[in-house]
Write an enzyme that holds these catalytic residues in place. Structure first.
Site, PDB file in Angstrom:
ATOM      1  N   ASP A  89       0.848  -1.209   0.000  1.00 23.30           N
ATOM      2  CA  ASP A  89       0.000   0.000   0.000  1.00 23.30           C
ATOM      3  C   ASP A  89       0.876   1.249   0.000  1.00 23.30           C
ATOM      4  OD1 ASP A  89       0.813  -0.542   2.713  1.00 23.30           O
ATOM      5  OD2 ASP A  89      -0.719   0.849   3.426  1.00 23.30           O
ATOM      6  N   GLU A 154       0.079  -0.970   5.904  1.00 22.62           N
ATOM      7  CA  GLU A 154       1.163  -0.423   6.725  1.00 22.62           C
ATOM      8  C   GLU A 154       0.992   1.076   6.909  1.00 22.62           C
ATOM      9  OE1 GLU A 154       4.953   1.210   8.041  1.00 22.62           O
ATOM     10  OE2 GLU A 154       3.887   1.727   6.221  1.00 22.62           O
ATOM     11  N   ASP A 181      12.267  -1.703   4.124  1.00 22.81           N
ATOM     12  CA  ASP A 181      11.347  -0.556   4.116  1.00 22.81           C
ATOM     13  C   ASP A 181      11.998   0.618   4.831  1.00 22.81           C
ATOM     14  OD1 ASP A 181       8.996   0.795   3.611  1.00 22.81           O
ATOM     15  OD2 ASP A 181       7.966   0.041   5.401  1.00 22.81           O
TER      16      ASP A 181
HETATM   17  N1  BES Z   1       8.779   2.987   5.393  1.00 21.12           N
HETATM   18  C1  BES Z   1       8.193   3.814   6.379  1.00 21.12           C
HETATM   19  C2  BES Z   1       8.923   3.741   7.710  1.00 21.12           C
HETATM   20  C3  BES Z   1      10.254   4.443   7.761  1.00 21.12           C
HETATM   21  C4  BES Z   1      10.396   5.715   7.268  1.00 21.12           C
HETATM   22  C5  BES Z   1      11.310   3.814   8.349  1.00 21.12           C
HETATM   23  C6  BES Z   1      11.632   6.359   7.344  1.00 21.12           C
HETATM   24  C7  BES Z   1      12.533   4.444   8.444  1.00 21.12           C
HETATM   25  C8  BES Z   1      12.693   5.719   7.930  1.00 21.12           C
HETATM   26  C9  BES Z   1       6.737   3.409   6.596  1.00 21.12           C
HETATM   27  O1  BES Z   1       6.067   3.102   5.409  1.00 21.12           O
HETATM   28  C10 BES Z   1       5.987   4.574   7.189  1.00 21.12           C
HETATM   29  O2  BES Z   1       5.820   5.563   6.532  1.00 21.12           O
HETATM   30  N2  BES Z   1       5.521   4.433   8.427  1.00 21.12           N
HETATM   31  C11 BES Z   1       4.670   5.385   9.031  1.00 21.12           C
HETATM   32  C12 BES Z   1       3.953   4.676  10.118  1.00 21.12           C
HETATM   33  C13 BES Z   1       2.542   5.043  10.323  1.00 21.12           C
HETATM   34  C14 BES Z   1       1.705   5.371   9.180  1.00 21.12           C
HETATM   35  C15 BES Z   1       1.866   4.255  11.397  1.00 21.12           C
HETATM   36  C16 BES Z   1       5.482   6.555   9.572  1.00 21.12           C
HETATM   37  O3  BES Z   1       6.626   6.372  10.030  1.00 21.12           O
HETATM   38  O4  BES Z   1       4.972   7.671   9.555  1.00 21.12           O
HETATM   39 MN    MN Z   2       7.172   1.899   4.197  1.00 26.14          MN
HETATM   40 MN    MN Z   3       5.455   5.022   4.471  1.00 26.47          MN
END
Ligand code: BES
Ligand code: MN
Ligand code: MN
Length: 458
Positions: A89, A154, A181
């Site tokens: 997604d 996610e 990721d």
């Molecule tokens: N891939 C990211 C997580 C990430 C971003 C890890 C930058 C390390 C560095 C993931 O898809 C993401 O965006 N996670 C969200 C979590 C949320 C929507 C619960 C985030 O970190 O804002």
């Molecule tokens: Mn991600």
């Molecule tokens: Mn993300």
């Protein structure tokens, strides 16, 4: 590895065409109008896993978006099992007008592919599928058992994945989890990430009078909810950049001396960082470096604020309502629910009696620290060296992956965060892209990882 490298070279243009097909699917998980696209994306992923040579592929429906699960059983007795996790997604595309090309019409430019989801996370899941294909086509079989868990929620907090993992613990049993990721530290500098921050996302609504009022007739006698909200927000941090919510830092694990030394030894150019962002100074918690602030220390940020007249020109009004979306990034061992409760209690105490306060807790995520040393980490080190010709650095990252902690607490398996993105690739923002060199090196590294894990027996 040479045969695999040749296979990748010979099939690269097809890989990229297929990646573009994946990027064309608008699998925005938060948008109800895209439900069918998200489902279509799950089928696309499942089909490509099958085409890679893995027959056992299942799409599990959930109360939300489907989970793609696949399994490869290797013939070698006592071979370890690797569980790969990623998400198909993507985030919404707004503001659309700031994209150079439409977000779901992938374009190849300057050695990069531009599209929503290119780096987060479609490019990274696809490189795993292509690593499987390459390995199987070249060698006929894999030296390890592989399980693939690719979800479609996610970006909205992995709302249904926890239940799936809890009810499928046997199915998901593994020795190592691999997640791609996260970003590498810099172009050409591969990294293994051993820490992620968590997230607590709150929405605060302040209500004043029962309707918008003429600010001439009522201003001065009636509390303005936008003013009240701003006053409240202003007290959430002190002059040293520390968050003032009582008990907020209670469970924060301090950085170890070893970590601080590691941080200090990473190549980091503060001036370049400022120049890139066009900011005169950095800003954050007193006593910590920029790298520490963005990955190992908690934060509080207003993501958006709404209220009153925001159109062109001027309108004199005392608004009835103000809202703010406030998120906190958390670090080990803070707990998202605990922080949500502390936030709510504190906001109620600082709200003036002249307004009504309502607080909603949106999705959250718990922070994680994964072992810096494990069978998987050691294999990943060798694999990254093979692909990048360089020793990987160990880093912590500031973003969140909600499910990560569950691999430890439910599956009791250590996680290896072996990502191939770059933090400058505009994830969640216009002109998201993915460096094709990292796509290719990611395939090589993943194949090398199988080789390395294949030397182990359980
Ligand atoms: N891939 C990211 C997580 C990430 C971003 C890890 C930058 C390390 C560095 C993931 O898809 C993401 O965006 N996670 C969200 C979590 C949320 C929507 C619960 C985030 O970190 O804002
Ligand atoms: Mn991600
Ligand atoms: Mn993300």
């Amino acid at each position: 590895m040479n045969n695999i490298k040749n296979y990748i070279l010979n099939n690269k243009s097809r890989f990229l065409e297929e990646l573009a097909d994946l990027l064309r699917i608008p699998s925005v998980s938060t948008a109800p109008e895209h439900i069918a696209d998200v489902a279509h994306c799950a089928s696309f992923v499942a089909e490509h896993i099958r085409a890679a040579g893995i027959d056992d592929v299942t799409i599990y429906p959930t109360k939300g978006h489907p989970i793609v699960y696949a399994e490869y059983k290797c013939s070698r007795p006592n071979a370890p099992t690797v569980l790969f996790y990623g998400h198909y997604d993507v985030q919404p595309v707004d503001p659309l007008n700031l994209w150079t090309n439409p977000p779901f019409e992938p374009t190849f430019r300057d050695g990069k592919v531009f599209a929503r989801g290119a780096t987060d996370d479609k490019g990274q899941i696809f490189l795993h599928i292509k690593a499987l294909e390459s390995y199987l086509k070249v060698n006929g079989e894999l030296p390890v058992n592989v399980k693939l868990l690719i979800e479609g929620e996610e970006e909205i907090g992995s709302v249904h994945l926890e239940e799936f993992i809890r009810t499928h613990q046997d199915l998901l049993k593994c020795d190592t989890v691999v997640v791609s990721d996260t970003p590498i530290y810099a172009p050409g500098v591969p990294s293994l990430v051993y820490g992620l921050r968590g997230l607590c996302y709150m929405e605060v609504t302040i209500t004043g009078p029962n309707r918008d009022l003429h600010s001439g007739s009522f201003g001065g006698a009636v509390q303005n909810p936008v003013n009240a909200l701003c006053d409240m927000i202003a007290t959430l941090k002190d002059g040293y950049g520390r968050i003032t919510i009582p008990g907020f830092y209670d469970d924060v694990l301090p950085l170890t001396q070893e970590e601080r030394t590691d941080y200090a030894s990473l190549p980091f150019d503060e001036e370049e960082y400022r120049t890139q962002l066009e900011i005169p100074f950095t800003f954050g918690e007193f006593g910590y470096s920029t790298l520490e602030r963005i990955s190992a220390r908690p934060t509080l940020d207003v993501n958006g604020i709404l209220g009153g007249f925001t159109g062109v020109g001027a309108k004199t009004v005392l608004p009835s309502i103000a809202k703010a979306k406030i998120s906190m990034r958390l670090v080990p061992n803070q707990d998202s629910d605990d922080i949500a409760q502390k936030f709510q209690e504190y906001l109620k105490t600082i709200a003036p009696p002249t307004v009504k306060v309502e607080i909603v807790n949106h999705h959250g995520a718990n922070p994680v620290l994964t072992p810096r040393d494990s069978m998987g980490m050691n294999a990943a080190r060798v694999a990254l060296r093979e692909a990048y010709n360089k020793e990987p650095v160990l880093t912590r990252e500031g973003g969140s992956i909600p499910v990560c902690l569950l691999f430890d607490t439910i599956l009791h398996a250590p996680t290896v965060l072996m990502g191939f993105g770059l933090s400058t690739e505009n994830a969640h923002s216009p002109d998201e892209h993915f460096l094709l060199d990292n796509f290719e090196k990611g395939i090589i590294a993943t194949a090398a990882f199988y080789d390395e894990m294949g030397k182990q027996s359980i």
